[in-house]
Design a protein around this motif. Structure first.
Motif, short mmCIF file in Angstrom:
data_model
loop_
_atom_site.label_atom_id
_atom_site.label_comp_id
_atom_site.label_asym_id
_atom_site.label_seq_id
_atom_site.Cartn_x
_atom_site.Cartn_y
_atom_site.Cartn_z
N GLU A 35 9.80 -8.16 -8.70
CA GLU A 35 8.30 -8.56 -8.65
C GLU A 35 7.85 -7.52 -7.59
N LEU A 36 8.04 -7.78 -6.35
CA LEU A 36 7.67 -6.84 -5.35
C LEU A 36 7.93 -5.17 -5.53
N SER A 37 8.88 -4.94 -5.76
CA SER A 37 9.40 -3.50 -6.36
C SER A 37 8.62 -2.90 -7.36
N LEU A 38 8.26 -3.61 -8.39
CA LEU A 38 7.44 -3.17 -9.40
C LEU A 38 6.06 -2.90 -8.89
N GLU A 39 5.39 -3.87 -8.19
CA GLU A 39 4.32 -3.91 -7.71
C GLU A 39 3.95 -2.71 -6.83
N ASN A 40 4.84 -2.47 -5.97
CA ASN A 40 5.01 -1.25 -5.03
C ASN A 40 4.86 0.02 -5.68
N ILE A 41 5.95 0.11 -6.59
CA ILE A 41 6.15 1.60 -7.32
C ILE A 41 5.18 1.73 -8.19
N GLN A 42 4.40 0.77 -8.98
CA GLN A 42 3.43 1.14 -9.83
C GLN A 42 2.01 1.25 -9.07
N THR A 43 1.99 0.70 -7.91
CA THR A 43 0.52 0.96 -6.93
C THR A 43 0.91 2.27 -6.58
N THR A 44 2.10 2.78 -6.31
CA THR A 44 2.16 4.25 -5.61
C THR A 44 2.06 5.18 -6.83
N ILE A 45 2.51 5.00 -7.99
CA ILE A 45 2.30 5.69 -9.12
C ILE A 45 1.04 5.95 -9.35
N SER A 46 0.28 4.90 -9.42
CA SER A 46 -1.25 4.88 -9.79
C SER A 46 -1.97 5.69 -8.69
N ASN A 47 -1.63 5.29 -7.49
CA ASN A 47 -2.38 6.24 -6.37
C ASN A 47 -2.21 7.55 -6.45
N LYS A 48 -1.05 7.94 -6.82
CA LYS A 48 -0.81 9.61 -6.74
C LYS A 48 -1.30 10.01 -8.05
N LYS A 49 -1.57 9.29 -9.14
CA LYS A 49 -2.16 9.74 -10.38
C LYS A 49 -3.63 10.07 -10.07
N THR A 50 -4.22 8.97 -9.62
CA THR A 50 -5.66 9.08 -9.09
C THR A 50 -6.00 10.46 -8.06
N ARG A 51 -4.97 10.57 -7.44
CA ARG A 51 -5.06 11.70 -6.32
C ARG A 51 -4.88 12.90 -7.21
#
Length: 251
Positions: A35-51
């Motif tokens: 759960e923590l890994s998915l939350e972290n990697i999805q947040t990271t991917i989302s932030n990168k796509k926003t950037r």
């Protein structure tokens, strides 16, 4: 949330996860880690796509600025050329009959010619005048390439993390509930926690269906009330019209 260097993370195998799922502590630790890994990697991917989206908008905006600069430079030069040519022709024609008229037209023609030369020089040096913009575009495009590469590397890792838990139970909602069951000692393995979630998921599904049916019924009843009210209003109006007609006949 601190960004993890996923290239250094060693994910467990599906077989290792099955072994962990046999015990209460192992199941809870494994689900929490997923759960923590998915939350972290999805947040990271989302932030990168926003950037990435922001950079692409900035690049397009900067390119648009260069386009406007070139258009204005060429447009003004073209207008000045046209004015200069017209003034020169008028000056020649008037010069035959009127010396002062010749000077009046020659002067604007000369000014326009000088302006065209200066503008032409500026247009030929557009890389110089747009140096900062071009450098910004190059820098942003380099960052875009880098971010796309990073996202391309992260997405397969996200898929692998999802595969560590059966698809039916890999949602955050399901994992949160199963972890709660393990914390409350209502489940002592993944299989028992999964059974508890199946019961809860079915209960929630039935509640959602009942809510949807109730909302549909309420909408139907509201529509019926509106129709009945409109019908009563029409009957009242017809009665009023009838009384009015009777009174007129009596008069």
């Amino acid at each position: 949330m601190e960004e993890i260097d996923w290239s250094k993370v060693q994910l467990p195998t599906v077989h290792q996860m099955k072994d962990a799922f046999k015990t209460q502590e192992g199941t809870e630790n494994a689900l929490t880690a997923v759960e923590l890994s998915l939350e972290n990697i999805q947040t990271t991917i989302s932030n990168k796509k926003t950037r990435l989206s922001t950079l692409q908008k900035e690049i397009n905006s900067t390119k648009e600025e260069i386009h406007h600069w070139e258009f204005e430079t060429k447009g003004i030069a073209t207008i000045c050329t046209g004015i200069g040519i017209i003034c020169a022709i008028v000056a020649v024609l008037l010069g035959i009959f009127w010396g002062i008229g010749c000077l009046v037209c020659v002067i604007p023609a000369a000014i326009c010619a000088v302006f065209v030369i200066l503008r032409g020089k500026k247009a030929s040096l557009k890389s110089y005048y747009n140096k900062d913009r071009n450098e910004t575009i190059a820098k942003d495009e380099g960052e875009v390439t880098k971010i796309k590469s990073e996202v391309a590397e992260l997405e397969p890792i996200e898929d692998k993390i999802h595969l560590l838990v059966p698809e039916k139970y890999s949602s955050f909602e399901a994992m949160d509930y199963m972890i709660d069951m393990l914390d409350q000692n209502r489940a002592h393995s993944f299989a028992e926690a999964a059974d508890e979630w199946d019961i809860e998921a079915h209960r929630r599904h039935m509640e959602d269906m009942q809510k949807a049916q109730l909302q549909s019924q309420l909408r139907t009843e509201a529509s019926q009330r509106a129709t009945e009210k409109a019908a009563k209003t029409m009957v009242t109006l017809e009665a009023v019209n009838l009384f009015t007609n009777i009174m007129r006949r009596d008069d």
